[in-house]
Design a protein around this motif. Structure first.
Motif, short mmCIF file in Angstrom:
data_model
loop_
_atom_site.label_atom_id
_atom_site.label_comp_id
_atom_site.label_asym_id
_atom_site.label_seq_id
_atom_site.Cartn_x
_atom_site.Cartn_y
_atom_site.Cartn_z
N ALA A 85 16.94 78.16 26.35
CA ALA A 85 17.82 77.16 26.95
C ALA A 85 19.28 77.56 26.80
O ALA A 85 20.08 77.39 27.73
CB ALA A 85 17.57 75.79 26.31
N LEU A 86 19.61 78.12 25.65
CA LEU A 86 21.00 78.52 25.41
C LEU A 86 21.42 79.62 26.38
O LEU A 86 22.57 79.66 26.84
CB LEU A 86 21.17 78.99 23.97
N LYS A 87 20.50 80.51 26.71
CA LYS A 87 20.81 81.57 27.68
C LYS A 87 21.14 80.99 29.05
O LYS A 87 21.85 81.60 29.83
CB LYS A 87 19.61 82.52 27.79
N LYS A 88 20.62 79.80 29.33
CA LYS A 88 20.88 79.15 30.61
C LYS A 88 22.00 78.10 30.51
O LYS A 88 22.21 77.31 31.44
CB LYS A 88 19.60 78.48 31.12
N GLY A 89 22.70 78.10 29.36
CA GLY A 89 23.86 77.23 29.23
C GLY A 89 23.59 75.86 28.65
O GLY A 89 24.44 74.97 28.73
N LEU A 90 22.41 75.65 28.03
CA LEU A 90 22.07 74.36 27.44
C LEU A 90 21.79 74.53 25.96
O LEU A 90 20.94 75.32 25.56
CB LEU A 90 20.83 73.76 28.12
N TYR A 91 22.49 73.74 25.13
CA TYR A 91 22.21 73.75 23.70
C TYR A 91 21.24 72.63 23.35
O TYR A 91 21.44 71.47 23.74
CB TYR A 91 23.49 73.56 22.87
N ILE A 92 20.18 72.97 22.63
CA ILE A 92 19.35 71.97 21.95
C ILE A 92 19.04 72.51 20.56
O ILE A 92 19.07 73.73 20.32
CB ILE A 92 18.02 71.67 22.70
#
Length: 494
Positions: A446-453
């Motif tokens: 997700a972080l690679k796609k610009g989303l932090y969880i």
């Protein structure tokens, strides 16, 4: 200019007229750099301000201000009728090397041993992504930052400069702040305090650390819920305490388990987040609250009540804090404005019996002589004029709407992958992922796609693994929430 060498030296100085830093300070920095490098030696005469101005195509007054700035700092000296000189008593710029000095890279590795502390290895995540389901942070776009700026500026410009800036203040915080917090807690949370019951701290972590330093001895037993807040548990371990975790169910901390422990062992403190348990967001039921208070009175343990997001409850009027029903002085109540205002501003408070506050104030001096009285007073001003209260009333329906929207997205778009209960309050949804989902890998993708969880690692215990994470919704717009859930949906299809 008299010296062609100095002409060349000053010709190489580059000034940025569009920069935020004043030109005269840029020039002063450049001259100081030349002095420190040894290019301008002690005792050398500088060109006149007129010559430097002509050389750099700037105003002569600007050069004079730069010279005056360096004179005040002791780098330059001037003699009437003779000119401006580099101060003759400046020490050598390259100090002599000590004999037998170590040749290893000491900027990276010290020559002494640092004790290993495994609980300190995990550092907090720094969120830099465009989209974020964070740990429950407020939306800074909704915060009254302009009002805070005006209140802070007002504190800087009012009279009484010596009392504000010329000396140290009280370690427990300014009286204005403590009085404002006391009234705020009494009006909104049913506490019965005065300014003498309040200690200003820089957020909840500092409050926990102070209590651990001042009231916990090595070997003391501290009980808290599992899963829990790792930062609090790290403080318990650092104090040398023995930490015992007890279960948390849909009604909060299982107080009956605490009762069993108290019958066998001497418990020193119970750490609890009764309003919305961290991380699961469940509320501690009324009968368990009353039993917890009763047990504290019977067995003499401290209750550390971390009330990190009392102001945000959506379903109905929230239960008042344990501290409001404390008849025996067993509760230390801690709150902050990190979750309601902004995590960037480290502003919080402890509320307890007066002798506890006096003791912790003395302990606080060992860590931090005093807090930021100017910022504290600015926040107090926002409380005093009702700005903070209006802000909280305004944001409550906004966050509720975002919660409902986010929960609908999770139900509709990720229904086969996640399960959750709609939280009654707070700014996060405790979300359990299907056991087939590698949460750590999902977080990385997700972080690679610009989303932090969160990857959920902080919520893992030897006897607890819900494969769950806190997904914050308050700091994101509806559009951002939709984009974020879309990314998760796309990744979970793979």
């Amino acid at each position: 200019m008299d010296s062609p060498i100095l002409t060349r030296v000053f010709h190489d100085i580059h000034l940025e007229h569009a920069a935020e830093r004043a030109v005269y300070l840029q020039l002063a920095d450049a001259i100081l750099s030349l002095i420190k490098k040894g290019t301008l030696r002690p005792g050398v005469k500088l060109p006149s301000s007129r010559d430097v101005a002509d050389q750099l195509h700037i105003n002569r007054i600007t050069v004079s201000k730069a010279f005056e700035e360096l004179q005040m700092q002791g780098w330059l000296e001037s003699a009437v009728g003779r000119g401006t000189f580099v101060t003759s008593h400046i020490p050598e710029s390259a100090p002599r090397t000590l004999r037998n000095a170590p040749k290893n890279n000491t900027s990276q590795t010290a020559g002494f041993v640092i004790p290993g502390m495994k609980y300190l290895e995990v550092m907090p995540s720094i969120i830099n992504s465009e989209l974020h389901f964070d740990d429950g942070f407020p939306d800074p776009k909704l915060a009254p930052l302009k009002e805070l700026y005006r209140a802070y500026r007002s504190q800087l410009t009012r009279s009484g400069l010596y009392n504000k800036f010329g000396k140290y203040g009280q370690p427990d915080g300014s009286e204005f702040y403590r009085d404002a917090i006391s009234k705020y807690l009494n009006e909104t949370r049913g506490l019965r305090t005065t300014a003498h019951n309040i200690l200003s701290v820089k957020g909840t972590v500092m409050g926990i650390n102070l209590v651990c330093n001042g009231l916990i001895n090595p070997g003391d037993i501290i009980v808290s819920g599992i899963p829990g807040w790792r930062r609090a548990e790290q403080n318990f371990m650092h104090a040398g305490a023995k930490h015992i975790g007890i279960p948390v169910d849909e009604h909060g901390l299982v107080v009956d388990e605490l009762k069993k422990i108290c019958r066998r062992k001497k418990v020193r403190m119970v750490y609890v987040t009764p309003h919305h348990h961290y991380p699961t967001t469940v509320s501690l039921r009324i009968d368990r609250r009353l039993e917890l208070l009763r047990l504290a009175g019977e067995y003499g343990f401290i209750i550390f009540e971390d009330d990190y997001d009392f102001d945000f409850h959506y379903k109905h009027r929230p239960l008042l804090p344990l501290a409001s029903a404390d008849e025996n002085g067993m509760v230390i109540y801690c709150g902050s404005f990190s979750k309601s205002f902004s995590p960037a501003f480290r502003i919080g408070y402890l509320a307890a019996s007066q002798n506890v506050i006096e003791h912790l104030s003395r302990v606080r001096i060992l860590l931090d002589r005093q807090g930021d009285h100017i910022l504290d007073n600015a926040i107090a001003e926002l409380l005093h004029d009702g700005t903070m209260q209006r802000y909280l009333r305004k944001t409550l329906p906004v966050y509720k709407e975002r919660r409902d929207f986010f929960c609908d997205l999770l139900s509709n778009e990720l229904k086969h992958a996640v399960s959750f209960n709609i939280p009654e309050g707070g700014m996060t949804v405790w979300t359990k992922f299907a056991t087939s989902i590698d949460l750590e890998k999902l977080a990385k993708d997700a972080l690679k796609k610009g989303l932090y969880i969160s990857n959920g690692r902080n919520h893992l215990y030897p006897a607890f693994n819900a494969n769950a994470a806190r997904l914050g919704f308050a700091s994101s717009s509806k559009e951002e929430l939709e984009k974020g859930v879309g990314i998760l949906k796309q990744l979970l299809k793979k």
